[in-house]
Design a protein around this motif. Sequence first.
Motif, mmCIF file in Angstrom:
data_model
loop_
_atom_site.group_PDB
_atom_site.id
_atom_site.type_symbol
_atom_site.label_atom_id
_atom_site.label_comp_id
_atom_site.label_asym_id
_atom_site.label_seq_id
_atom_site.Cartn_x
_atom_site.Cartn_y
_atom_site.Cartn_z
ATOM 1 N N ARG A 25 0.811 -1.224 0.000
ATOM 2 C CA ARG A 25 0.000 0.000 0.000
ATOM 3 C C ARG A 25 0.845 1.275 0.000
ATOM 4 O O ARG A 25 0.629 2.168 -0.809
ATOM 5 N N GLU A 26 1.790 1.367 0.922
ATOM 6 C CA GLU A 26 2.598 2.589 1.027
ATOM 7 C C GLU A 26 3.473 2.777 -0.212
ATOM 8 O O GLU A 26 3.650 3.896 -0.689
ATOM 9 N N PRO A 46 -4.913 -6.731 -0.524
ATOM 10 C CA PRO A 46 -4.007 -7.269 -1.553
ATOM 11 C C PRO A 46 -4.050 -8.790 -1.698
ATOM 12 O O PRO A 46 -3.145 -9.504 -1.301
ATOM 13 N N ARG A 47 -5.127 -9.280 -2.289
ATOM 14 C CA ARG A 47 -5.279 -10.721 -2.527
ATOM 15 C C ARG A 47 -6.140 -10.882 -3.773
ATOM 16 O O ARG A 47 -6.878 -9.960 -4.140
ATOM 17 N N PRO A 48 -6.070 -12.054 -4.421
ATOM 18 C CA PRO A 48 -6.968 -12.282 -5.549
ATOM 19 C C PRO A 48 -8.419 -12.100 -5.099
ATOM 20 O O PRO A 48 -8.820 -12.628 -4.066
ATOM 21 N N ASP A 76 -11.514 2.418 -8.575
ATOM 22 C CA ASP A 76 -11.606 1.175 -7.807
ATOM 23 C C ASP A 76 -10.894 0.104 -8.617
ATOM 24 O O ASP A 76 -11.218 -0.104 -9.795
ATOM 25 N N VAL A 77 -9.941 -0.555 -7.991
ATOM 26 C CA VAL A 77 -9.109 -1.542 -8.670
ATOM 27 C C VAL A 77 -9.283 -2.885 -7.974
ATOM 28 O O VAL A 77 -9.121 -2.992 -6.764
ATOM 29 N N VAL A 89 -2.633 -8.773 -12.464
ATOM 30 C CA VAL A 89 -3.705 -8.344 -13.358
ATOM 31 C C VAL A 89 -4.749 -7.622 -12.511
ATOM 32 O O VAL A 89 -5.238 -8.155 -11.508
ATOM 33 N N GLN A 90 -5.048 -6.394 -12.936
ATOM 34 C CA GLN A 90 -5.983 -5.539 -12.209
ATOM 35 C C GLN A 90 -7.162 -5.195 -13.111
ATOM 36 O O GLN A 90 -7.008 -5.049 -14.321
ATOM 37 N N ARG A 91 -8.321 -5.015 -12.502
ATOM 38 C CA ARG A 91 -9.507 -4.507 -13.199
ATOM 39 C C ARG A 91 -9.821 -3.146 -12.578
ATOM 40 O O ARG A 91 -10.073 -3.054 -11.369
#
Length: 155
Positions: A25-26, A46-48, A76-77, A89-91
């Motif tokens: 995050r930081e 931070p997880r699937p 929003d990711v 991979v991010q949405r």
Amino acid sequence: MDRTDRASRVIAAPPANVYDALLDRESLEAWLPPEGMRGRVEWWDPRPGGGFRMVLTYLDPTDSPGKTSDATDVVDVGFAELVPPERVVQRAVFEADDPSFAGTMTMTWHLAAAGDGTEVTVTATDVPPGIDQADHETGIASSLANLASYLEGTD
């Protein structure tokens, strides 16, 4: 939305370090905002299947009005796929009233060992038409430059 934007850069850090910077995050707050912006993560998972919400604020919104407000882009990711230390991979979905920014953009961060460093390639697919391609690719390249500076300990 068939458009694909991309940028890449070799970063003088091992893939595991780059991967960690994508999921801390930081770290993300420090390097992800492109030049001319600052960022703040509002929530973090931070997880699937998890993700984060980032508020990006333009330092001077005069020539770059935001998608969410005059001075901000809120996105929003979701983490669609996490493959350490090779791929994230991010949405991404922007908060915006303008329908030209609607839809889900997929951002794939591919990490490949390159000598003593890592080649980071960012590919954005299904980019909303309201996002200018040249500006977007410049922004991705700026984030990659920030990531390099962050991990390499340079300014």
